[in-house]
Design a protein around this motif. Structure first.
Motif, mmCIF file in Angstrom:
data_model
loop_
_atom_site.group_PDB
_atom_site.id
_atom_site.type_symbol
_atom_site.label_atom_id
_atom_site.label_comp_id
_atom_site.label_asym_id
_atom_site.label_seq_id
_atom_site.Cartn_x
_atom_site.Cartn_y
_atom_site.Cartn_z
ATOM 1 N N LEU A 23 5.115 4.164 -9.836
ATOM 2 C CA LEU A 23 3.988 4.272 -8.907
ATOM 3 C C LEU A 23 3.561 2.909 -8.370
ATOM 4 O O LEU A 23 3.203 2.788 -7.198
ATOM 5 C CB LEU A 23 2.800 4.946 -9.591
ATOM 6 C CG LEU A 23 2.856 6.456 -9.718
ATOM 7 C CD1 LEU A 23 1.717 6.960 -10.583
ATOM 8 C CD2 LEU A 23 2.817 7.099 -8.348
ATOM 9 N N ALA A 24 3.586 1.895 -9.213
ATOM 10 C CA ALA A 24 3.204 0.562 -8.761
ATOM 11 C C ALA A 24 4.152 0.056 -7.685
ATOM 12 O O ALA A 24 3.754 -0.729 -6.818
ATOM 13 C CB ALA A 24 3.184 -0.411 -9.938
ATOM 14 N N ARG A 25 5.398 0.497 -7.716
ATOM 15 C CA ARG A 25 6.363 0.094 -6.691
ATOM 16 C C ARG A 25 6.237 0.929 -5.420
ATOM 17 O O ARG A 25 6.517 0.439 -4.331
ATOM 18 C CB ARG A 25 7.786 0.228 -7.217
ATOM 19 C CG ARG A 25 8.113 -0.603 -8.411
ATOM 20 C CD ARG A 25 8.342 -2.027 -8.091
ATOM 21 N NE ARG A 25 9.459 -2.173 -7.177
ATOM 22 C CZ ARG A 25 9.832 -3.323 -6.670
ATOM 23 N NH1 ARG A 25 9.200 -4.411 -7.004
ATOM 24 N NH2 ARG A 25 10.829 -3.406 -5.829
ATOM 25 N N LEU A 26 5.840 2.194 -5.546
ATOM 26 C CA LEU A 26 5.880 3.098 -4.400
ATOM 27 C C LEU A 26 4.572 3.233 -3.631
ATOM 28 O O LEU A 26 4.590 3.591 -2.457
ATOM 29 C CB LEU A 26 6.323 4.500 -4.864
ATOM 30 C CG LEU A 26 7.739 4.602 -5.437
ATOM 31 C CD1 LEU A 26 8.021 6.034 -5.853
ATOM 32 C CD2 LEU A 26 8.771 4.113 -4.441
ATOM 33 N N LEU A 27 3.451 2.984 -4.292
ATOM 34 C CA LEU A 27 2.166 3.137 -3.600
ATOM 35 C C LEU A 27 2.001 2.055 -2.531
ATOM 36 O O LEU A 27 2.435 0.918 -2.724
ATOM 37 C CB LEU A 27 1.014 3.050 -4.600
ATOM 38 C CG LEU A 27 0.853 4.234 -5.553
ATOM 39 C CD1 LEU A 27 -0.224 3.925 -6.585
ATOM 40 C CD2 LEU A 27 0.516 5.484 -4.796
ATOM 41 N N PRO A 28 1.373 2.414 -1.418
ATOM 42 C CA PRO A 28 1.150 1.404 -0.381
ATOM 43 C C PRO A 28 -0.010 0.487 -0.752
ATOM 44 O O PRO A 28 -0.950 0.891 -1.440
ATOM 45 C CB PRO A 28 0.811 2.244 0.852
ATOM 46 C CG PRO A 28 0.233 3.499 0.305
ATOM 47 C CD PRO A 28 0.939 3.743 -1.002
ATOM 48 N N GLY A 29 0.064 -0.736 -0.297
ATOM 49 C CA GLY A 29 -1.001 -1.701 -0.549
ATOM 50 C C GLY A 29 -0.452 -2.979 -1.145
ATOM 51 O O GLY A 29 0.762 -3.168 -1.276
ATOM 52 N N SER A 30 -1.354 -3.861 -1.494
ATOM 53 C CA SER A 30 -0.941 -5.123 -2.089
ATOM 54 C C SER A 30 -0.467 -4.879 -3.522
ATOM 55 O O SER A 30 -0.831 -3.874 -4.135
ATOM 56 C CB SER A 30 -2.114 -6.108 -2.094
ATOM 57 O OG SER A 30 -3.078 -5.709 -3.041
ATOM 58 N N PRO A 31 0.342 -5.776 -4.065
ATOM 59 C CA PRO A 31 0.820 -5.588 -5.438
ATOM 60 C C PRO A 31 -0.310 -5.441 -6.459
ATOM 61 O O PRO A 31 -0.204 -4.648 -7.392
ATOM 62 C CB PRO A 31 1.648 -6.844 -5.705
ATOM 63 C CG PRO A 31 2.122 -7.268 -4.353
ATOM 64 C CD PRO A 31 1.002 -6.919 -3.423
ATOM 65 N N LEU A 32 -1.384 -6.179 -6.289
ATOM 66 C CA LEU A 32 -2.508 -6.074 -7.218
ATOM 67 C C LEU A 32 -3.154 -4.698 -7.136
ATOM 68 O O LEU A 32 -3.428 -4.060 -8.163
ATOM 69 C CB LEU A 32 -3.541 -7.162 -6.931
ATOM 70 C CG LEU A 32 -4.810 -7.106 -7.776
ATOM 71 C CD1 LEU A 32 -4.480 -7.322 -9.243
ATOM 72 C CD2 LEU A 32 -5.820 -8.114 -7.280
ATOM 73 N N GLU A 33 -3.394 -4.206 -5.928
ATOM 74 C CA GLU A 33 -4.029 -2.899 -5.757
ATOM 75 C C GLU A 33 -3.159 -1.770 -6.286
ATOM 76 O O GLU A 33 -3.655 -0.843 -6.931
ATOM 77 C CB GLU A 33 -4.346 -2.657 -4.285
ATOM 78 C CG GLU A 33 -5.438 -3.544 -3.732
ATOM 79 C CD GLU A 33 -5.581 -3.404 -2.229
ATOM 80 O OE1 GLU A 33 -4.672 -2.852 -1.580
ATOM 81 O OE2 GLU A 33 -6.614 -3.852 -1.710
ATOM 82 N N THR A 34 -1.862 -1.829 -6.005
ATOM 83 C CA THR A 34 -0.981 -0.758 -6.473
ATOM 84 C C THR A 34 -0.840 -0.782 -7.994
ATOM 85 O O THR A 34 -0.780 0.273 -8.617
ATOM 86 C CB THR A 34 0.395 -0.848 -5.808
ATOM 87 O OG1 THR A 34 0.996 -2.106 -6.108
ATOM 88 C CG2 THR A 34 0.294 -0.674 -4.311
ATOM 89 N N ALA A 35 -0.807 -1.965 -8.585
ATOM 90 C CA ALA A 35 -0.720 -2.048 -10.048
ATOM 91 C C ALA A 35 -1.985 -1.496 -10.691
ATOM 92 O O ALA A 35 -1.918 -0.774 -11.694
ATOM 93 C CB ALA A 35 -0.479 -3.491 -10.480
#
Length: 87
Positions: A23-35
């Motif tokens: 999910l952290a790789r696939l969600l849109p947004g900045s790396p911090l937000e997706t993580a």
């Protein structure tokens, strides 16, 4: 009962860790937000896996599903890193 306990604890953790990475790789947004979003969702995912493990009728069937989904999401997470490169 030991199969349910092992599946709920270790299988639930494996599924949650793999799904969080994917999910952290696939969600849109900045790396911090997706993580952060993936980590917040992981609490609900782990809780759902544990409840499903102890609420299912047949322990062997749910163990197959949990471990199978953990392997599938782990493989997809690994593949997304190999194809997409580091985040």
């Amino acid at each position: 009962m030991p199969l349910r306990i092992l599946t709920a604890s270790f299988g639930g953790y494996a599924l949650t860790a793999a799904a969080t990475a994917l999910l952290a790789r696939l969600l849109p947004g900045s790396p911090l937000e997706t993580a952060m979003a993936a980590t917040i969702l992981s609490f609900a995912l782990f809780t759902g896996a544990v409840v499903w493990t102890f609420g299912a009728g047949r322990a062997l069937v749910v163990a197959g599903w949990i471990w199978g989904l953990a392997l599938l999401t782990g493989g997809l997470a690994w593949l997304s890193i190999q194809v997409g490169g580091p985040a």
